[in-house]
Design a protein around this motif. Structure first.
Motif, PDB file in Angstrom:
ATOM      1  N   THR A  51     -10.106  38.536  10.382  1.00 44.47           N
ATOM      2  CA  THR A  51     -10.551  38.951  11.490  1.00 44.47           C
ATOM      3  C   THR A  51     -10.040  40.199  12.071  1.00 44.47           C
ATOM      4  O   THR A  51      -8.893  40.463  11.546  1.00 44.47           O
ATOM      5  CB  THR A  51     -10.627  37.692  12.543  1.00 44.47           C
ATOM      6  N   PRO A  52     -10.517  40.901  13.085  1.00 41.94           N
ATOM      7  CA  PRO A  52      -9.402  42.124  13.444  1.00 41.94           C
ATOM      8  C   PRO A  52      -8.456  41.425  14.308  1.00 41.94           C
ATOM      9  O   PRO A  52      -7.477  42.368  14.695  1.00 41.94           O
ATOM     10  CB  PRO A  52     -10.351  42.771  14.533  1.00 41.94           C
ATOM     11  N   TYR A  53      -8.251  40.369  14.665  1.00 40.10           N
ATOM     12  CA  TYR A  53      -6.818  39.639  15.285  1.00 40.10           C
ATOM     13  C   TYR A  53      -5.721  39.594  14.362  1.00 40.10           C
ATOM     14  O   TYR A  53      -4.724  39.500  14.587  1.00 40.10           O
ATOM     15  CB  TYR A  53      -7.126  38.339  15.537  1.00 40.10           C
ATOM     16  N   ALA A 265      -6.663  53.525  12.274  1.00 40.61           N
ATOM     17  CA  ALA A 265      -6.530  54.827  10.996  1.00 40.61           C
ATOM     18  C   ALA A 265      -8.290  54.852  11.203  1.00 40.61           C
ATOM     19  O   ALA A 265      -8.662  56.009  11.161  1.00 40.61           O
ATOM     20  CB  ALA A 265      -6.153  54.316   9.853  1.00 40.61           C
ATOM     21  N   GLU A 266      -8.883  53.995  11.281  1.00 42.04           N
ATOM     22  CA  GLU A 266     -10.614  54.180  11.338  1.00 42.04           C
ATOM     23  C   GLU A 266     -11.159  54.632  12.775  1.00 42.04           C
ATOM     24  O   GLU A 266     -12.042  54.541  12.722  1.00 42.04           O
ATOM     25  CB  GLU A 266     -11.204  52.793  10.832  1.00 42.04           C
ATOM     26  N   GLY A 267     -10.299  54.949  13.624  1.00 38.81           N
ATOM     27  CA  GLY A 267     -10.631  55.187  14.874  1.00 38.81           C
ATOM     28  C   GLY A 267     -10.705  54.074  15.931  1.00 38.81           C
ATOM     29  O   GLY A 267     -10.679  52.890  15.434  1.00 38.81           O
ATOM     30  N   GLY A 268     -10.702  54.490  17.039  1.00 35.47           N
ATOM     31  CA  GLY A 268     -10.547  53.293  18.180  1.00 35.47           C
ATOM     32  C   GLY A 268      -9.253  52.654  18.517  1.00 35.47           C
ATOM     33  O   GLY A 268      -8.328  53.365  17.900  1.00 35.47           O
ATOM     34  N   ASP A 291     -14.466  45.423  14.697  1.00 35.56           N
ATOM     35  CA  ASP A 291     -13.974  45.621  13.289  1.00 35.56           C
ATOM     36  C   ASP A 291     -15.341  46.270  12.682  1.00 35.56           C
ATOM     37  O   ASP A 291     -15.371  46.231  11.627  1.00 35.56           O
ATOM     38  CB  ASP A 291     -13.830  44.238  12.723  1.00 35.56           C
ATOM     39  N   GLY A 292     -16.211  46.720  13.449  1.00 37.95           N
ATOM     40  CA  GLY A 292     -17.441  47.343  12.963  1.00 37.95           C
ATOM     41  C   GLY A 292     -18.627  46.379  12.632  1.00 37.95           C
ATOM     42  O   GLY A 292     -19.844  47.002  12.513  1.00 37.95           O
ATOM     43  N   GLY A 326     -25.993  48.968  19.781  1.00 35.54           N
ATOM     44  CA  GLY A 326     -26.447  50.419  19.309  1.00 35.54           C
ATOM     45  C   GLY A 326     -25.701  51.119  18.165  1.00 35.54           C
ATOM     46  O   GLY A 326     -26.015  51.960  17.454  1.00 35.54           O
ATOM     47  N   ARG A 327     -24.320  50.495  18.185  1.00 33.93           N
ATOM     48  CA  ARG A 327     -23.435  50.893  16.987  1.00 33.93           C
ATOM     49  C   ARG A 327     -23.557  49.814  15.773  1.00 33.93           C
ATOM     50  O   ARG A 327     -22.799  50.181  14.636  1.00 33.93           O
ATOM     51  CB  ARG A 327     -22.092  50.732  17.429  1.00 33.93           C
ATOM     52  N   GLY A 328     -24.730  49.064  15.588  1.00 36.52           N
ATOM     53  CA  GLY A 328     -25.104  48.281  14.385  1.00 36.52           C
ATOM     54  C   GLY A 328     -24.357  47.077  14.222  1.00 36.52           C
ATOM     55  O   GLY A 328     -24.246  46.428  13.303  1.00 36.52           O
ATOM     56  N   TYR A 329     -23.567  46.755  15.214  1.00 38.29           N
ATOM     57  CA  TYR A 329     -22.816  45.511  15.227  1.00 38.29           C
ATOM     58  C   TYR A 329     -23.870  44.119  14.991  1.00 38.29           C
ATOM     59  O   TYR A 329     -25.067  44.328  15.617  1.00 38.29           O
ATOM     60  CB  TYR A 329     -21.921  45.045  16.503  1.00 38.29           C
TER      61      TYR A 329
END
Length: 399
Positions: A51-53, A265-268, A291-292, A326-329
């Protein structure tokens, strides 16, 4: 760094499905230095199931600012194959609890989900023999851990089973409300038209405020301003609710500020901040990790002014849902707990589990006690009458 080679038990290896030697755990090592393990950690982030955690930027900030101040020693467990290719990393911190050395996931109460960082191809085929080998290797490390208290682990992540679910476990005391978002779904499938109309009616009052807007903090100046507002408002809000302020614990504010400012690195950023504000004040703040594919709520607060009457937290939540859709999550969660507002958005639950695993003889009784306490806590939370009684008692003790 200390290490111990793991030699697979012949019986276990014989019963395991046939697989290339590169897919077996051959070595288990423990690292106590974040800088030393950083290259391995970051490489697994790019190949990972976690997970992003579990990002390095997030948990290294927690260890520096919170773990160190509470006498927790980093214990990052790395399992690798015969060619020393890392297969997984367990981001743990160890400390002494009632005379027993206990290792838990880094992040403490500030992470909703805890996982190892798995090489995805290994996680997809991991067996009981693999996790048994991992546990055997950790037991033999010179770190001398008595109990692994591995709590709040998701059963599945990104459509793969969490291999740690193969070890003895029990349901966590609290659930995690979850919203699933189908790609290309119309907005009313996420939030009903009737609920949207109710929120729109409340929002008209806020729209009359000069400079009213929804924003995602992206610059250092915006992030710092939002953090300043959060740490000014949250203690007042917690006091008004007669709740303890967990954000006042040593190092927590420094940790959250650093993670909010840490670029990815991937933004945000390691923590993303969303807010409603006007020229006069920040009205509501929600912050979490992304995390996208999923946004996961960490902390929130809303104004103490009269503007709180117009449900700014719910309005902001609607904006966040629409932002990530809107970002596809494909999913969004509002963190551990069963607060009523969460059910307005989240109709499902993320199954999460705990494992209390003794590694030494003296750890057995401690693990049993931890497991029993967690089961009792879950029983109280699942029984409305007992839950109300506990809440009443808690409120009386804080007066």
């Amino acid at each position: 760094m200390t290490m111990a080679a793991v030699i697979e038990d012949p019986t276990t290896a014989a019963n395991a499905p046939a697989r290339s030697s590169g897919q077996h755990i051959a070595h288990v090592e423990v690292f106590h230095d974040l800088r030393e393990v950083e290259p391995v950690w970051r490489s697994l982030e790019t190949l990972q199931l976690s997970t992003p955690y579990q990002r390095f930027d997030f948990l290294s900030s927690w260890q520096r600012h919170v773990g160190t101040r509470t006498n927790l020693q980093p214990c990052m467990i790395v399992a690798s194959d015969a060619g020393r290719r890392p297969l997984l990393l367990l981001p743990l911190a160890a400390g002494v609890e009632n005379g027993i050395r206990v290792a838990r996931f880094m992040g403490g109460k500030h992470t909703t989900f805890n996982m190892a960082l798995w090489r995805q191809e290994f996680a997809a085929t991991a067996t009981q023999a693999d996790v048994d080998t991992l546990l055997h290797g950790i037991r033999d490390l010179p770190a001398k851990i008595d109990v692994l208290a591995l709590t709040r682990q998701p059963q599945r992540w990104r459509d793969l089973q969490n291999p740690m679910a193969l070890l003895p476990n029990q349901p966590s005391a609290n659930g995690c409300p979850l919203m699933r978002m189908a790609p290309d779904a119309v907005p009313s499938e996420r939030i009903s038209n009737s609920f949207r109309r109710r929120l729109k009616g409340k929002e008209r009052k806020l729209q009359a405020l000069p400079g009213y807007r929804y924003c995602v903090a992206t610059t250092d100046a915006e992030i710092t301003r939002m953090c300043d507002a959060f740490f000014a408002i949250k203690p007042l809000r917690m006091a008004a609710q007669k709740l303890p302020d967990v954000f006042a614990d040593p190092g927590v504010e420094d940790f959250l500020r650093a993670a909010c400012l840490a670029p990815l690195a991937e933004g945000g950023h390691a923590i993303e901040i969303h807010a409603l504000e006007c020229d006069a004040e920040v009205i509501a703040i929600f912050a979490g990790v992304a995390d996208g594919q999923r946004f996961s709520m960490m902390f929130n607060t809303y104004t103490m002014s009269e503007n709180a009457r117009y449900s700014p937290g719910l309005i902001l939540m609607r904006d966040i849902v629409d932002h990530y859709a809107g970002r596809g999550y494909t999913s969004l969660d509002l963190g551990i707990g069963s607060d009523d507002y969460k059910r307005l958005f989240c109709k499902d639950d993320e199954p999460i589990f705990d494992s209390y695993l003794p590694l030494t003889a003296r750890g057995r009784m401690a693990a049993f006690g931890m497991s029993s306490m967690a089961r009792a806590k879950r029983f109280v939370k699942q029984t409305p009458a007992l839950k109300r009684m506990a809440q009443t008692l808690r409120g009386a003790l804080r007066r």
